[in-house]
Design a protein around this motif. Structure first.
Motif, PDB file in Angstrom:
ATOM      1  N   ALA A  74     -50.671 -56.841  42.482  1.00  0.00           N
ATOM      2  CA  ALA A  74     -50.756 -55.406  42.795  1.00  0.00           C
ATOM      3  C   ALA A  74     -50.934 -55.188  44.294  1.00  0.00           C
ATOM      4  N   GLU A  75     -51.630 -56.110  44.925  1.00  0.00           N
ATOM      5  CA  GLU A  75     -51.849 -56.001  46.373  1.00  0.00           C
ATOM      6  C   GLU A  75     -50.531 -56.270  47.113  1.00  0.00           C
ATOM      7  N   ARG A  76     -49.824 -57.291  46.653  1.00  0.00           N
ATOM      8  CA  ARG A  76     -48.522 -57.572  47.291  1.00  0.00           C
ATOM      9  C   ARG A  76     -47.580 -56.378  47.104  1.00  0.00           C
ATOM     10  N   GLU A  77     -47.625 -55.788  45.900  1.00  0.00           N
ATOM     11  CA  GLU A  77     -46.753 -54.628  45.644  1.00  0.00           C
ATOM     12  C   GLU A  77     -47.037 -53.524  46.663  1.00  0.00           C
ATOM     13  N   LYS A  78     -48.321 -53.257  46.889  1.00  0.00           N
ATOM     14  CA  LYS A  78     -48.704 -52.181  47.798  1.00  0.00           C
ATOM     15  C   LYS A  78     -48.189 -52.477  49.227  1.00  0.00           C
ATOM     16  N   ILE A  79     -48.382 -53.710  49.655  1.00  0.00           N
ATOM     17  CA  ILE A  79     -47.967 -54.086  51.022  1.00  0.00           C
ATOM     18  C   ILE A  79     -46.439 -53.984  51.162  1.00  0.00           C
ATOM     19  N   ILE A  80     -45.737 -54.469  50.146  1.00  0.00           N
ATOM     20  CA  ILE A  80     -44.262 -54.464  50.222  1.00  0.00           C
ATOM     21  C   ILE A  80     -43.739 -53.018  50.254  1.00  0.00           C
ATOM     22  N   ARG A  81     -44.302 -52.165  49.399  1.00  0.00           N
ATOM     23  CA  ARG A  81     -43.827 -50.766  49.355  1.00  0.00           C
ATOM     24  C   ARG A  81     -44.091 -50.045  50.677  1.00  0.00           C
TER      25      ARG A  81
END
Ligand SMILES: NC(=O)c1ccc[n+]([C@@H]2O[C@H](COP(=O)([O-])OP(=O)(O)OC[C@H]3O[C@@H](n4cnc5c(N)ncnc54)[C@H](O)[C@@H]3O)[C@@H](O)[C@H]2O)c1
Ligand SMILES: C[N+](C)(C)CC=O
Length: 490
Positions: A74-81
């Motif tokens: 979920a953290e990677r998702e946030k950073i990527i978005r």
């Protein structure tokens, strides 16, 4: 359209390698010049990496892997978005570079940048869905589960026809699963993929997660052979794909290869001919035919052969050709390289010498403005046969040769008579024909009555000499994961 301030801001610069978030010259201070396909003039210089630079980039990617892979999905998702949101604000800049170096009109180049962000976002959403499963076991006190873990450092090697899009197909699943990457864009169009990666880093992808080394095939080879690179994903020619396979044989690393194509289109007597002509012209000529999924040869039922040719020609002749940097909304720009233009000229000359009939195109467009750049008019041929280069070698140019058939089995046989197996197209209104032909075609993708080959949700994989390994869809996620079975007894 690109205004002169934008053009000026993008040209005449030196661009460094991108290692651990820093732009730097190569260790031997060597540079590679990028040229405009529209004018032949230099656009900019990029640092040409040495094996030492490749090693440095890989070592930084290896270090970054520890923290990036440890983040919750979920953290990677946030950073990527957040990063792709920033890239979208840079779409003029990155799309402008693509129009300058690749020749694709600005509107299409810009569109490639934003659709690449959409694709990376599709994978960002998958970061939380890398799930394992639990097995039932042979004993009550035995437990068994299967988990997936990122492979590590990935070498991403890309071609020049869709320089950002084909990078996003690899970056998306790699970043989402927790892998770190070293990108080796083609030497022909390195600027737009470099700027795309730079913008992702500015948008918050941590330093070292994405690194970019530019240069020739030798730089790609150094990356492939680096022992700390756990996976290689490459799009390019079959010739290079085979070299990569030979190079990795000694190390047994994971590989996916999206290679050349020679895509057939079968048009049956009952087809909607207007729709078939529109899609064949679009797929045959867009990006000057420089697409792995271009329609490379058409098999038309004898009863509609002439009508189909007339309609494809009408579409071809309506297409506007220009310098897509200045005429940003034109349909077609120049071809990207002089070699590709020469190959098209050779294929057309060979076909004509062997008896083909030219219906439209077959030359540079008339007008002084087209004489310097790599321009060519969309071309339609008939009376073609299997002895002509254009019917079996990848032309990678705006040429649509049309053959005819009397029985559908003849069309299937001709369509499958190829060393490639990437995409195939079928036009029919009949359900039984759809089922029979789509089943029989030796191809990783079959599009019936449409040309939308690549969608985020569907897997894309070549058959035969078109390569192997998935891109797009959830299946591509597994190209960047290792499987682990954990068996526990208490
Ligand atoms: N199947 C697909 O999805 C797909 C999509 C687009 C393009 N393509 C194919 O790509 C080709 C056109 O692109 P291209 O001319 O840039 O291809 P190419 O094979 O010449 O180069 C592709 C990339 O590989 C690098 N490379 C070259 N030699 C290498 C080596 N020995 N080791 C590692 N890397 C090496 C190049 O520098 C470049 O970055 C066409 O054949 C086309 O069909 C396939
Ligand atoms: C599939 N496409 C069009 C993005 C690139 C193939 O070359």
């Amino acid at each position: 359209m690109m205004n002169s301030a934008l053009i000026e801001s993008l040209t005449g610069k030196d661009w460094g390698l991108l290692i651990k978030g820093q732009s730097k010259a190569s260790s031997d201070q060597s540079w590679h010049t990028v040229f405009s396909p529209a004018t032949g003039k230099p656009i900019a210089r990029v640092a040409a990496a040495t094996p030492k630079d490749v090693d440095e980039a890989v070592q930084h990617a290896k270090t970054a892997f520890t923290s990036w892979s440890a983040l919750p999905g979920a953290e990677r998702e946030k950073i990527i978005r957040k990063a792709t949101a920033h890239v979208r604000t840079q779409a003029d800049h990155i799309g402008g570079l693509m129009a300058l170096e690749q020749g694709k009109p600005f509107a299409q180049s810009r569109g490639e940048v934003t659709s690449s962000c959409d694709l990376i976002d599709y994978y960002a959403a998958e970061a939380v869905r890398v799930e394992g499963y639990v097995n039932s076991t042979e004993k009550n006190n035995l437990y068994s589960w299967v988990i997936y873990q990122p492979v590590g450092v990935c070498g991403l090697i890309t071609p020049w026809n869709y320089p950002v899009s084909l990078l996003s197909w690899k970056l998306g699943p790699a970043l989402a699963t927790g892998c770190t990457v070293v990108v080796k864009p083609t030497e022909v169009t390195p600027l737009s993929p470099l700027a795309f990666c730079q913008a992702l880093i500015e948008g918050g992808i941590p330093a070292g997660v994405i690194n970019v080394v530019m240069g020739s095939g030798a730089v790609g080879a150094a990356l492939v052979e680096h022992p700390a690179v756990a996976k290689v994903a490459m799009t390019g020619s079959t010739h290079t794909g085979k070299k990569i396979m030979a190079a990795v044989a000694g190390q047994l690393k994971k590989v996916s290869l999206e290679l050349g194509g020679h895509c057939p289109a079968i048009v049956c007597a009952d087809a909607d001919i207007d729709n078939a002509a529109e899609i064949i012209a679009y797929k045959g000529f867009r990006n000057m035919g420089q697409s792995c999924s271009s329609v490379n040869r058409v098999y038309a039922h004898a009863s509609i052969h002439d009508e189909l040719i007339e309609k494809i020609c009408a579409k071809a002749e309506k297409m506007s050709i220009g310098d897509g940097v200045i005429e940003g909304n034109c349909d077609l720009g120049p071809m990207t390289t002089a070699e590709t233009l020469q190959k098209v000229e050779r294929h057309v000359a060979d076909a004509l010498a062997k008896g083909a009939q030219l219906h439209t195109g077959g030359a540079k467009p008339a007008g002084d403005q087209y004489q310097t750049g790599h321009y060519y008019t969309p071309t339609v041929l008939s009376k073609v046969n299997r002895d002509m280069l254009v019917m079996y070698e990848e032309t990678f140019g705006p040429v649509v040769p049309v053959d005819s058939f009397d029985h559908i089995n003849e069309a299937i046989h001709k369509a499958n008579d190829s060393t490639f197996g990437l995409c195939a197209y079928l036009f029919t209104r009949d359900f039984a024909t759809t089922m029979q032909v789509s089943q029989a075609l030796e191809s990783g993708t079959v599009c019936v009555n449409n040309g939308a080959v690549n969608t985020a949700y569907a897997p894309y994989e070549g058959w035969k000499d078109s390569g192997f390994g998935f891109e797009l869809s959830r299946k591509a996620i597994f190209e960047y994961l290792k499987t682990k079975h954990v068996k526990v007894g208490f």
